[in-house]
Every structure is written in C-alpha cells, then in structure tokens.
Design a protein around this motif. Structure first.
Motif, PDB file in Angstrom:
ATOM      1  N   SER A 290      37.865  67.803 -11.717  1.00 44.31           N
ATOM      2  CA  SER A 290      38.362  68.219 -13.034  1.00 44.31           C
ATOM      3  C   SER A 290      37.640  69.490 -13.473  1.00 44.31           C
ATOM      4  O   SER A 290      36.474  69.715 -13.130  1.00 44.31           O
ATOM      5  N   ARG A 292      37.176  71.891 -17.093  1.00 38.25           N
ATOM      6  CA  ARG A 292      37.422  71.985 -18.531  1.00 38.25           C
ATOM      7  C   ARG A 292      36.864  73.311 -19.030  1.00 38.25           C
ATOM      8  O   ARG A 292      35.679  73.608 -18.848  1.00 38.25           O
ATOM      9  N   ARG A 294      36.488  75.869 -22.421  1.00 39.35           N
ATOM     10  CA  ARG A 294      36.520  75.862 -23.881  1.00 39.35           C
ATOM     11  C   ARG A 294      36.145  77.242 -24.400  1.00 39.35           C
ATOM     12  O   ARG A 294      35.391  77.998 -23.770  1.00 39.35           O
ATOM     13  N   SER A 305      40.808  74.795 -25.897  1.00 36.13           N
ATOM     14  CA  SER A 305      40.271  74.149 -24.698  1.00 36.13           C
ATOM     15  C   SER A 305      41.410  73.915 -23.711  1.00 36.13           C
ATOM     16  O   SER A 305      42.573  73.765 -24.102  1.00 36.13           O
ATOM     17  N   GLN A 307      42.041  71.708 -19.938  1.00 38.07           N
ATOM     18  CA  GLN A 307      41.496  70.781 -18.958  1.00 38.07           C
ATOM     19  C   GLN A 307      42.520  70.552 -17.851  1.00 38.07           C
ATOM     20  O   GLN A 307      43.694  70.294 -18.119  1.00 38.07           O
TER      21      GLN A 307
END
Length: 355
Positions: A290, A292, A294, A305, A307
């Motif tokens: 994963s 992510r 931001r 953000s 993801q």
C-alpha cells in the motif's frame, strides 16, 4: 410480538481496607406481550460482587493486592447486549456456541508491584454453565522494566469437561513472552507464542496447536523518519479424529513513513506471507502493498490524501499426470485412453511453479 425490560442497581462501599462493589439486575422477556399464557418464567436475575484491596507488602518492596469476585446469571436473564467478550470460549476449552451468557463463576486474583514498571499477577477461576460445562482456569502475568529493557510474559492453563458430549474434555494452555530494547536510534523486539487448544465434540476431539516467533526492528525516537522491518515464522497443526493438517507460515513485512509534521508525506508498507502444507508441499503466497500520499496547505486550509493498495495471491499449479501404477491397477492405457482396466492412472501432482 415480544417485549424486554431490564432493571439494574449498582452499589460500592468500603469494608476495612477493601473496596466492595456489587451489582444486580432483573429482566423480563415476554415473547408474547398480548398473552398471559406461559408468563410465569419471563423473569430472570443476574448479580455480580467484587471485593478488592491493596496494601504495602510485608517484608517486601512495593505493594500487594488481592481481589475476589463472584458472578451468577440466571438462565432466564435476557440482557440487551453480550455479557462476555468475543472468543472467550477458547480460553476455557468450550466448543463454539456454548452458553457463556448464563454462567456461575468465581474468581480470585493477587498481585505484587515491587516498583515502577514492574508487576506480577496471578489468578484462578471456576466456571459452570447451564449446558453442562464445568472447568477451572489458572493464569499468571508478569511485566518488568530495567533501563532500556522491557519484557512481559503471560501464562494461561484451563481444563474442563462438557457433560453429554462423547469427547467432553476441553482446555487451553497458552504461553506468550516478549522482550524489547528501546534505543535512541533502533528498537529491536522479539515475541514468542505457544498455544494448544482442545475443544469437545460428539464425533471426535479437536486439538489445535500454534507455535509462533516474530522479530521486529523499528526506528527510535532520535529520528523523525519511521521505519519498521519484521519477520515471523508460525506453525499450525490441527487434529480432529482422522482429519489432520500441518502448515508452516513465514512472513516478511516492512513500513516506511516520512516525518509527520511536514506539509507533504508518504507512507509505504509491504508484506509477503508464504504458507506451505507440510503433507503435500503445496505453497500459497500472499502479497500486500500500500502507498499513502498526503499533502497540506495550512494558509489556505486545504488538505488532500491518496491511497493505493495492491494485493496478489499465488499457489502451486496442480497437474493431472498419466502415471504407471501397475498391471491392471489403473483405468487408462499408456496413451491416456480410458479403458476401465489398464496399467496407468491420472495422478494429481503439485508443480513447483506458482500460478
């Protein structure tokens, strides 16, 4: 149409150097509100009492304490929510679906706190349920801290028997130990677990065994970047009469995170798990990753953000291979034609290739 009502009363007071706490409740569950038939057994009660005290340890540093608890729930008591936490049947060796909402249980516990960050606790309990289970449980927990070193250990042992079951014995023995060293730059830790569970059954006794060892290396407080790397090994075994299974699992994991106070940041995480069947050698590989992102612009009060997560799974390819099994012992001939009685047969073979 049914209606339910519950009334509860709680009280607390001092008894010498001890604290006495009590609670009682009464419920009524009328499964047919508009009928007076069969209404004599709509009511049920429940109660709980606890006596607890702590004082300075005689001849020892720190403080010691003791607690006694009693709890009883009538079979006709109907609460609005669960009275027991989920999966508590495993701690007592009960089969799934056992009635743990209407038990009769007594507990005793004691502890010693020799200093800050150190505590040793032990206890014992007795449980009976309306569906015929009766058992005892013993447990001990310790945690300590010495400079940068911290550790903890937990031990649980329970055994009991369920009346009416052909294989009525059940229980659990579980040991968990963990050690951690907190450094300025790196924080290594290791955790081990050994668990054996027995559950009653009508056709066979069911036993599950787990052995696991995990190690992690994490960045310390001296750096604002957060990094974690870990690996683990686990062995699962299950015996249920003639059915048995053995698997070994290895896990690799890692995570990277930029400082939290910056306007832009990223978190990357990845994990791979390989599970191999010890009997057939078949392998199942599972991947999880994963990302992510931001961003924040404080003067304008804007933040965003994103993801993205990716998963993958692979296992050994299984092939049906024409194999010589002996004269007259198979159903196929040498060219793969079905003849009913032949020298060859189609055998399922696990290929080392992943699919």
């Amino acid at each position: 149409m049914s209606s339910t009502g519950v009334v509860a009363v709680t009280t607390q007071g001092k008894l010498g150097g001890f604290t006495l706490e009590g609670e009682g409740a009464w419920s009524t569950l009328d499964r047919n509100t508009f009928s007076t038939r069969d209404a004599a057994d709509d009511g049920g009660g429940a109660w709980r009492m606890r006596l607890e005290g702590e004082t300075r340890a005689p001849g020892l540093p720190g403080r010691t304490g003791v607690s006694l608890a009693w709890r009883g729930v009538d079979r006709r008591f109907a609460p609005f929510s669960r009275l027991e936490r989920a999966f508590i049947e495993e701690d007592w060796g009960l089969r799934p679906g056992a009635d743990l909402e209407h038990p009769q249980r007594g507990e005793a516990a004691g502890w010693w706190r020799p200093g800050v960050g150190r505590e040793f606790r032990f206890g014992a309990a007795r449980l009976t349920t309306p569906d015929g289970y009766a058992g005892t449980r013993r447990d001990a927990t310790g945690r300590w801290q010495a400079g940068a070193w911290t550790g903890s250990a937990t031990w649980l042992d329970a055994e009991g028997r369920t009346a009416g079951a052909r294989f009525g014995r059940g229980g659990r023995t579980r040991t968990i130990a963990e050690m951690r060293w907190t450094g300025a730059w790196l924080v290594p830790s290791v955790r081990g677990e050994r668990d054996r569970r027995e559950a009653p059954g009508d056709t066979a006794a069911v036993e599950d065994r787990v052995e696991a060892l995990d190690a992690d290396l994490t960045s310390g407080a001296a750096t604002t970047w957060r990094m974690t790397f870990g690996l683990g090994a686990r062995r699962d075994a299950r015996d249920a009469g003639p059915t048995a299974s053995r698997t070994r699992t290895r896990t690799w994991r890692g995570q990277f995170e930029t400082p939290a106070g910056t306007p832009f940041g990223v978190v990357l995480a990845a994990q791979r798990r390989d599970t191999r069947d010890e009997r057939t050698g078949a392998l199942v590989r599972q991947d999880l990753a994963s990302t992510r992102l931001r961003g924040e612009w404080r003067p304008a009060g804007v933040s965003a953000s994103l993801q993205v997560e990716r998963t993958g799974e692979a296992e050994n390819r299984r092939l049906r291979v024409l194999t010589f099994v002996g004269a007259g012992r198979g159903s196929y001939d040498a060219t793969g034609n079905f003849v009913g009685t032949g020298d060859h047969d189609l055998v399922l073979v696990v290929s080392p290739e992943l699919e």
